[in-house]
Design an enzyme around this catalytic site. Structure first.
Site, PDB file in Angstrom:
ATOM      1  N   VAL A 125       0.123 -11.245  -3.237  1.00  0.00           N
ATOM      2  CA  VAL A 125       1.035 -10.460  -2.440  1.00  0.00           C
ATOM      3  C   VAL A 125       1.466 -11.252  -1.375  1.00  0.00           C
ATOM      4  O   VAL A 125       2.523 -10.922  -0.531  1.00  0.00           O
ATOM      5  CB  VAL A 125       0.073  -9.412  -1.450  1.00  0.00           C
ATOM      6  CG1 VAL A 125      -0.464  -8.461  -2.577  1.00  0.00           C
ATOM      7  CG2 VAL A 125      -1.164  -9.857  -0.707  1.00  0.00           C
ATOM      8  N   SER A 144     -17.330   6.494  -2.641  1.00  0.00           N
ATOM      9  CA  SER A 144     -15.818   7.261  -2.768  1.00  0.00           C
ATOM     10  C   SER A 144     -15.776   8.084  -4.084  1.00  0.00           C
ATOM     11  O   SER A 144     -14.936   8.715  -4.258  1.00  0.00           O
ATOM     12  CB  SER A 144     -14.692   6.436  -2.621  1.00  0.00           C
ATOM     13  OG  SER A 144     -14.673   5.215  -3.553  1.00  0.00           O
ATOM     14  N   LYS A 171      -5.298   2.884  -2.970  1.00  0.00           N
ATOM     15  CA  LYS A 171      -5.802   3.717  -3.914  1.00  0.00           C
ATOM     16  C   LYS A 171      -4.657   4.775  -4.279  1.00  0.00           C
ATOM     17  O   LYS A 171      -4.232   5.095  -5.699  1.00  0.00           O
ATOM     18  CB  LYS A 171      -7.076   4.585  -3.556  1.00  0.00           C
ATOM     19  CG  LYS A 171      -8.279   4.056  -3.432  1.00  0.00           C
ATOM     20  CD  LYS A 171      -9.100   4.907  -2.694  1.00  0.00           C
ATOM     21  CE  LYS A 171     -10.734   4.219  -2.501  1.00  0.00           C
ATOM     22  NZ  LYS A 171     -11.767   4.945  -1.807  1.00  0.00           N
TER      23      LYS A 171
END
Length: 539
Positions: free
Chosen positions: A98, A426, A469
Site C-alpha cells: 500500500v 466477528s 471489510k
C-alpha cells in the site's frame, strides 16, 4: 562533539599514544576514535518548511492516503512554529503493497532531510540495535549509530521497516532494545554499547512500518503513534495505475505511450479479475507482463512495425495474462439454504468469507472444519445455543420435526479455504444467519454480507477492521452490508463512492440481522434496522 564525548576521546587518545602499534587493541582504539570523529554530533540539515510545496509533493508522489499526508503536514506546520520540536515516532500499519516504505521516502524529500532505511525483518540479536561492547573481537556499533555515520547528519529520517517481524533469541530481544530508541523521553541520551557515550536522537524522525500490530510488543507499540493505512478501493487503484504504475513500467521496459495504450476499462478488468489484494504490487506485476509482451512484438516487427499505439483490450488481455484468476462467485454460491456471506480481516486486507452448514441424522453433534481458532469455535457454539433457546420463536425445527433444532440432528459447519487459519469473534452474526437459513430452509439474500460479534442475549457487538471489510465487500460486488450499530462511526472513514454504492444496515441485536438477511424478513424476528439513508446526514 559534546564535552562528555570529547573527554572520553581524549582519554582514549592518551592511551593510544602510549600503546605499541603491534598490540591488537591499537587497531580497535584507532577504529573507535575514527568513528567518534565521523559521527555527526552537531551537523544537521535545515528543514524545508514550505507547507504548500510539501502538500503538492506528497499529492504528486501518492494518490489517496489522506490521513497520513495530513499528519505529515501537521508535523511540518508545528515544526515551522517551534523549531525545537522533538521528532515524532510514527508507525504506519497496513497490508503489503500500500506504499508504507515509499511514503517514508517521500516524507524525507518533503522535509529536505537525508533518508536511511533499516530492515528489521528477522533481526533477533539486540546487538544489531545497541551494538557490541568493545571487549568483543570484531565488535561494531549498532544499526542506529551506523546509519547516522552513513547519512552524516543528526536529524535524518530513519525508516524502521517491518518492525512487527523482529525475532527473539539467546542474544536478547531487539524489540526491547528499541524501547530506548523510540521513546521521545529517553532517546535524547541513547547509549550504544560500542560508543558507551550518550548520543542525542531526539531530532531524528523515526518512521516504523508493520503489517499488523498483533506481533509488536505492547511496550514498544505504546511509544509509537500508529497510523493505519488500509487497502485501496478499485477506483483508487485505477487512478494509481494510470498516474504511477503504467508510466513507470513503460519507462522500465523501454516503451512510450505512443507504442502502448492501456484503457481504463482494461485496468479495471485486471484489478477485478486478475488481482485480489489490498495494495498494488500484483497490479504492477500484471502491467509489467503486458509491457513485456508488447516489447516482444515491437522488437520482432522492426522492419514492418505494427500499427501504433497497441491498444490492450479484453481479448489481448486474455492472450497475455491467461484466463481470469478470480470470478465474482457470490450469487452462484448462495443458491442453497445453509450458506451465508461474512467479512473477514487479514493482514493482506479485507476478504469475503463463506460459511456453509449442512445437517444429517445423528445425536446432536456439532462438527467444525476450516482450520478455526478457539474464538471462532466459541462463536459457533454461541450461535447454536442462541438458536436453540429461541427455536420456538423463530419456528425452527430439526429433521424429525421436533422443537429442538439439534434433536436427532448432526450439524456440520464449514469455512472454505481450509488451508487458511481463521480466528476472531466477528463471524458470529454470519454463523447465526447460516444456521437460521439451514433450520428454516430459506435462502439468504445473495447481495448481503455481514460482520459482528454476538452474545448469548442476542446482542451484536462491535468488531474491528470495518474499512478493510467493507472495501472487500465492495470489490466482491456486494450491495448490502450488515454491521454492528456501534461501528457506525467507522463508516466515516470510507470513500464517498463506496458509501454511495452500498447500503449499510446497522444492527443492535440478532433480530435485526435476520430481518435484513432474508427477503421479506424472518418469522418471529422483530426490531427495526438502521439503514443507510439514516446515516447520510452524519456521514
Amino acid at each position: 562533539m559534546p564535552e562528555t564525548a570529547l573527554r572520553v576521546c581524549l582519554k582514549e587518545l592518551k592511551r593510544l599514544k602510549k600503546m605499541p602499534q603491534s598490540m591488537p587493541e591499537f587497531a580497535l582504539t584507532r577504529n573507535y576514535l575514527d568513528l567518534m570523529v565521523e559521527l555527526p554530533w552537531s551537523k544537521s540539515t535545515k528543514d524545508c518548511l514550505d507547507i504548500r510545496a510539501a502538500r503538492t509533493l506528497l499529492d504528486n508522489d501518492h494518490y489517496a492516503l489522506d490521513k497520513l499526508k495530513r499528519r505529515v503536514l501537521e508535523y511540518l506546520a508545528v515544526r515551522q512554529l517551534k523549531t525545537s520540536l522533538k521528532g515524532p515516532i510514527l508507525c504506519f500499519v497496513g497490508p503489503p503493497g500500500v506504499g508504507k516504505t515509499s511514503v517514508g521516502r517521500s516524507i524525507a524529500r518533503t522535509l529536505g532531510r537525508e533518508f536511511h532505511r533499516i530492515a528489521l525483518g528477522g533481526v533477533c540479536d539486540q546487538s544489531d540495535i545497541r551494538g557490541h561492547r568493545r571487549t568483543y573481537v570484531g565488535s561494531m556499533p549498532g544499526r542506529i549509530i551506523n546509519g547516522l555515520k552513513t547519512v552524516g547528519v543528526n536529524n535524518p529520517v530513519f525508516l524502521l521497516d517491518e518492525v512487527d517481524k523482529l525475532g527473539k533469541s539467546l542474544q536478547g530481544d531487539p524489540a526491547a532494545a528499541l524501547l530506548e530508541v523510540l521513546d521521545p523521553e529517553q532517546n535524547h541520551s541513547f547509549t550504544d554499547h560500542y560508543l558507551n557515550v550518550a548520543f542525542d536522537l531526539s531530532q531524528v524522525l523515526f518512521i516504523a512500518t508493520a503489517n499488523t500490530t498483533a506481533t509488536i510488543p505492547p511496550a514498544l507499540l505504546d511509544r509509537m503513534e500508529v497510523l493505519q493505512i488500509p487497502g485501496y478501493t478499485q477506483e483508487e487503484r485505477v487512478e494509481i495505475a494510470h498516474r504511477h504504475l503504467i508510466p513507470n513500467q513503460l519507462e522500465q521496459h523501454g516503451l512510450t505511450p505512443q507504442q502502448l495504450h492501456i484503457p481504463q476499462d482494461t485496468t479495471q478488468n485486471i484489478i477485478s479479475r486478475y488481482t485480489r489484494e489490498a495494495g498494488v504490487r500484483s497490479l504492477e506485476r500484471k502491467i509489467g507482463a503486458i509491457c513485456r509482451a508488447v516489447a516482444v512484438k515491437v522488437a520482432e516487427d522492426k522492419a514492418a512495425p505494427p500499427e501504433m499505439p497497441i491498444v490492450i483490450d479484453h481479448i489481448a488481455l486474455k492472450d497475455i495474462l491467461g484466463p481470469p484468476l478470480f470470478e465474482m462467485e457470490v450469487s452462484e454460491r448462495l443458491t442453497l439454504p445453509g450458506v451465508a456471506l461474512g467479512l473477514a480481516w487479514t493482514p493482506l486486507g479485507g476478504e469475503i468469507m463463506f460459511v456453509e452448514a449442512s445437517r444429517m441424522e445423528g445425536d446432536g453433534q456439532l462438527t467444525l472444519t476450516g482450520q478455526l481458532g478457539d474464538v471462532m469455535k466459541e462463536s459457533a457454539h454461541l450461535a447454536i445455543s442462541w438458536l436453540r433457546t429461541n427455536a420456538k420463536t423463530y419456528q425452527l425445527t430439526n429433521m424429525v420435526g421436533g422443537p429442538d433444532p439439534l434433536e436427532g440432528t448432526d450439524i456440520h459447519l464449514h469455512f472454505p479455504a481450509g488451508a487458511v487459519t481463521k480466528d476472531g469473534p466477528s463471524a458470529g452474526v454470519t454463523i447465526v444467519t447460516c444456521l437460521a437459513s439451514l433450520f428454516s430452509g430459506r435462502l439468504v439474500r445473495s447481495d448481503v454480507a455481514m460482520t459482528g460479534e454476538i452474545t448469548l442475549r442476542g446482542l451484536v457487538l462491535p468488531v474491528g477492521g470495518i474499512k478493510d471489510k467493507v472495501l472487500a465487500a465492495h470489490r466482491a460486488g456486494v450491495k448490502r452490508v450488515i454491521l454492528p450499530k456501534r461501528n457506525e462511526k467507522d463508516l466515516e472513514e470510507l470513500p464517498a463512492n463506496v458509501r454511495a454504492d452500498l447500503d449499510f444496515i446497522t444492527a443492535v441485536n440478532l433480530d435485526e440481522v435476520l430481518n435484513t438477511a432474508f427477503d421479506g424478513g424472518f418469522p418471529g424476528a422483530s426490531g427495526s434496522t438502521h439503514t443507510h439513508p439514516q446515516l447520510t446526514s452524519k456521514l
